[in-house]
Design an enzyme around this catalytic site. Sequence first.
Site, short mmCIF file in Angstrom:
data_model
loop_
_atom_site.label_atom_id
_atom_site.label_comp_id
_atom_site.label_asym_id
_atom_site.label_seq_id
_atom_site.Cartn_x
_atom_site.Cartn_y
_atom_site.Cartn_z
N ASP A 11 11.29 -0.51 -1.43
CA ASP A 11 10.05 -0.68 -2.19
C ASP A 11 10.46 -0.69 -3.44
O ASP A 11 11.28 0.09 -4.14
CB ASP A 11 9.11 0.52 -1.90
CG ASP A 11 7.78 0.45 -2.32
OD1 ASP A 11 6.84 0.58 -1.78
OD2 ASP A 11 7.47 0.32 -3.80
N ASP A 105 5.68 -5.85 -2.71
CA ASP A 105 6.91 -5.25 -3.24
C ASP A 105 7.57 -4.50 -2.16
O ASP A 105 8.18 -3.46 -2.42
CB ASP A 105 6.66 -4.49 -4.47
CG ASP A 105 6.07 -3.00 -4.18
OD1 ASP A 105 5.48 -2.93 -3.26
OD2 ASP A 105 6.49 -2.16 -5.05
N GLU A 106 7.23 -4.54 -0.95
CA GLU A 106 7.57 -3.90 0.28
C GLU A 106 8.24 -4.47 1.46
O GLU A 106 7.34 -5.46 1.81
CB GLU A 106 6.51 -2.92 0.43
CG GLU A 106 6.88 -1.41 0.86
CD GLU A 106 5.14 -1.15 1.50
OE1 GLU A 106 5.09 -0.35 2.18
OE2 GLU A 106 4.14 -1.57 0.65
#
Length: 349
Positions: A11, A105-106
């Site tokens: 993340d 974002d993960e």
Amino acid sequence: MNDDLNFLHIDLDAFFASVEELDNPSLKGKPMVVGGRSQRGIITTANYEARKYGLHSAMPIFKAKKLCPHVIIVPTRHDKYEEMSKKVFEVLYRYSNRIEKMSIDEACLDISHINLNPTILAKKIQRDVFKSTGLTVSIGISYNKSLAKMASDWNKPQGVKIITKDMVPGILLNLPIGKIAGIGKKSEEKFHKMGIYKVKDLMQINKEMLEYHFGKLGLVVYDRIRGVDNRQVETTRKRKSIGIERTFSEDIYNKDDIKNKILEFSMDLSKELKSRKIIGKTISIKIKFNDFKVITRSITLENPRNDFEEIYHKACYLLDNIKLEKPIRLLGVAMANLQKDNIIQLSFM
Ligand code: TTP
Ligand code: MG
């Protein structure tokens, strides 16, 4: 094997804000949020400096200004974040083909095939992402998906956390229930009303009771806090082949010229495969003649390879078996039947 530690969750740290800081380094170290400029706008994210003042995602800007009057507000630029996210994922695909994109974002990676100490692997990925993008990430590794996610959030920013079987459920007991994947704001409030704040409070509730009050979610939560999660990484992209293909500015006819091009393409293709740590079993060439007729030929190897010599020789062999009746305008060399190369050499670190 890595003691079943097959799940790596990654993340990005303060993602949108970090991208803005990269583009404008003078923002670094100052409280800054990304979000709508108007009074009615809300924060998409706050950098870590702003978080010290209690600012966070989904907070209205007017409230942020009250808590931190000198906060800098930067407008959201989604295209830029998408572009940076893509770059990060490109780095991740060098490590594993089995990647589930959870959000911009993960990601969750299946790392079962990587024989590296998990901490070394996590640090290596952090370094590679930083080298390619200038962004920092936090990484969690565990024996299931939800624990890996929880671990990535453990000591942000730039954290690495590993949760092994023997640490569960002990390590979870003092966590606020909101940290359990699946418990959103609404169910968190409902639990609070029942006097349940921490995982250790949840542990006291039996399965039937949880199901009665929360239905399916209750059953999921019951399992999660006991470290039970059988979900696999759901690959969101599966590349079937990787190839190099080009249309020439002038048609070529001479076989030696074509072989020279094959040599060049094979080198590029081998480099690309090696950088992604991928090997493949099927080599193919594609030819488009100047009348737009297309021919493809392929050959499957006994063992997967990615070295340029093998690609070059097999591609030439395929070419030799094609009747070159007309000048050609396009040539392609590709590798299919791909798999991850298991050996990640420590010397590359
Ligand atoms: P997060 O990963 O939740 O947050 P973050 O990366 O900013 O910070 P952290 O270091 O805690 O991971 O979300 C990723 C991005 O998604 C975030 O930078 C902005 C965007 N986002 C929103 O637009 N709205 C939201 O409510 C949240 C939570 C995030
Ligand atoms: Mg993040």
